[in-house]
Scaffold this active site. Structure first.
Site, PDB file in Angstrom:
ATOM      1  CB  CYS A   6       5.569   7.845   1.523  1.00  0.00           C
ATOM      2  SG  CYS A   6       5.184   6.591   0.289  1.00  0.00           S
ATOM      3  CG  LEU A   7       2.442   3.852   1.820  1.00  0.00           C
ATOM      4  CD1 LEU A   7       2.580   2.343   1.839  1.00  0.00           C
ATOM      5  CD2 LEU A   7       1.127   4.234   1.162  1.00  0.00           C
TER       6      LEU A   7
END
Length: 567
Positions: A299-300
């Site tokens: 993800c991030l």
């Protein structure tokens, strides 16, 4: 300062949501619709046509045991799956609702002159309103609820009321959802044996104990997202990605992010890069010297890792052997409905709220994610628990999802403005140490995973890495969503994936062509990834010692560490 105080005061009343953003979208749509006589005529004709269809269906359903429906629910809409919805009068109720839903979809789209962002906002708002007003949400119009009430003498409603009161009490006292107490961190989840080998003001680095006689020479470093606790990748023993990698003969390290508070308000994205990714790489290099690292970002965490990898490639730092990106976006131009919550107006309110506290509350982010799939995550769940009185058993992934984290003011503002809205990383404007970086400079093999039902990082957006980098890219498209598609252990039923490798210099295939031409494999994608990691390992060696920053065997405590326990 005065504006910040004023915005912060108003943001408290709206939980950080900007009413101006919605008002601008509605004004843009309504004014252009008012100026579009052709669209108005089309909608009037469609309304009359739908009324005629409904009247004919009502007549036929009264004369026949079964007749063709006017409209079918959307693919993933399970609200009307029970056979009772096909019986009079509930068949008329659900068909009337579905026709109305279809009409509003047409009314809020393809209005000439409306900006794309405002059109999507209005369409989203209409869908949220309709999902709230669904006949499935009311006792009198839901045949499943009426049947349960009749058969139980109303006990389902009593149980539902108790469920509601329990949830309200838990929310007011800050407790997790019912059943979360059965998933204690370090006891039930996050139990893969390991040691904390580095701690700074932002991260703890965990090294996991080997379980095989030989391991790949190149260690695996996992960088999870900072908007979640790391143990989504080390859930229960049967579905722990960390445990799986260790069992396959990999030396695994993972970053556990601190849950920031007001004192961390000025931590920025570059602090996360330096104190997170780079500090972890330094520690891994000390414990496992003379070997490059197979880095993994989720993800991030994948976005941050790509930024760090691009800066390393620019500066001639060759410590990476490969790069794996799990549901991670680099180009945010087509990032899906999450972007509906991010525009200049919304950011002004959000930043004011963060400025006052020094951070963004975890529940605000969680609420935004729930809104993306409110039909299943909010309304269907409330029908099941509050009207049917059924309290489903909580699973480890749901318990983890309720264990929210905060985000520092400066970092979150920088991320939203520069990477998310302005797309600075993908377009070569993001700077590290005063110089721009680009993912085109990365020259190591890439393994990139997208998930079919991802509301956070749509797979076609993740696929755009093919346009940004010319290295070998092995792309995987797996069933499931943003979390369940990644936590997809071998043996889990109804799992499938597609995988294909584009060699450096090969021609580009658009995502739809790729999906149509790539064969589907049943089962988990984890074995294919483990084999890819093994392929990129130079040799099999004895496991490295568990060590601290000096590699002398010094550790700072047992996994899962202390930062993951912070509330």
């Amino acid at each position: 300062m005065i504006d910040n105080l004023a915005y912060a005061a108003r943001a408290r009343l709206t939980a950080g949501a900007a009413p101006t953003a919605g008002a601008l979208a509605w004004f843009d749509w309504s004014m252009h619709l008012a100026l579009s006589p052709g669209k108005q005529r089309s909608l009037w004709l469609d309304a009359w046509r739908k009324q005629w269809q409904f009247a004919r269906y009502a007549q036929q359903s009264g004369l026949q045991a079964s007749c063709p429906a006017c409209v079918e629910p959307l693919e993933h809409d399970r609200r009307f799956a029970d056979p009772a919805w096909q019986q009079w009068p509930f068949n008329l109720i659900q068909q009337g609702f579905l026709l109305q839903q279809q009409w509003w979809k047409e009314a809020t789209t393809d209005v000439r002159g409306v900006s794309e962002h405002h059109e999507k906002m209005v369409e989203f708002a209409a869908r949220q309103w309709l999902d709230m007003m669904s006949p499935a949400n009311a006792i009198a119009t839901n045949p499943e609820v009426l049947r349960a009430t009749a058969s139980s003498g109303g006990l389902n409603l009593w149980r539902g009321a108790m469920n509601f009161l329990d949830d309200a009490q838990r929310q007011l006292t800050g407790k997790g959802p019912a059943g979360a107490e059965g998933f204690e961190v370090g006891k039930d989840v996050a139990v893969t044996p390991g040691k904390v080998v580095l701690r700074n003001r932002l991260i703890e680095l965990i090294q996991y104990a080997p379980t095989t006689r030989k391991v790949g020479a190149e260690p695996v470093l996992i960088v999870p997202s900072w908007v979640m606790k790391y143990y989504i990748l080390d859930l229960s023993p049967h579905n722990s990605m960390v445990g799986y990698l260790v069992a396959q003969g990999h030396t695994v390290f993972i970053i556990s992010w601190k849950n920031p508070d007001a004192d961390d308000r000025d931590l920025g994205l570059d602090d996360y890069r330096q104190l997170g990714v780079m500090a972890a790489l330094d520690a891994v290099g000390t414990i496992v010297p003379k070997h490059r690292v197979q880095a993994v970002g989720y993800c991030l965490g994948g976005t941050l890792l790509a930024t760090a990898a691009a800066a390393m490639a620019r500066d001639g730092d060759e410590r990476l052997a490969s790069l794996t990106l799990l549901a991670s976006e680099i180009d945010y131009r087509e990032s899906g409905e999450v972007k509906l919550f991010v525009d200049d107006s919304q950011l002004a309110w959000l930043e004011a709220g963060m400025w006052r506290k020094g951070y963004l509350e975890g529940w605000q982010m969680a609420a935004s994610f729930q809104m993306l799939n409110s039909r299943d995550l909010i309304w269907s769940r409330r029908v099941r628990e509050y009207l049917l009185g059924e309290r489903g058993s909580l699973v480890d992934l749901m318990a983890w999802n309720a264990d929210t984290t905060r985000m520092p003011y400066r970092m979150h503002s920088e991320y939203l403005r520069h990477l998310y809205m302005n797309n600075d990383l993908a377009e070569g404007r993001w700077q590290v140490d005063g110089q721009p970086v680009t993912v085109a400079d990365i020259r190591v093999p890439l393994f990139v995973v997208g998930t079919l039902r991802d509301h956070v990082a749509p797979w076609r957006s993740v696929y755009k890495i093919h346009l940004l980098n010319d290295s070998d890219i092995s792309f995987v498209l797996t069933s499931g969503g943003h979390n369940a598609g990644i936590v997809s252990e071998p043996g889990r039923p109804r799992r499938s994936y597609q995988i294909a490798t584009r060699k450096a210099g090969a021609r580009y295939r658009n995502p739809d062509q790729w999906q149509a031409e790539t064969p589907v494999h049943e089962g988990s994608w984890w074995p294919a990834w483990s084999a890819w990691l093994a392929h990129n390992a130079s040799a099999q060696v004895a496991p490295p010692p568990m060590g601290g920053k000096s590699g002398s065997g010094k550790t700072l405590g047992a996994a899962p560490g202390t930062y993951v326990m912070q509330k």
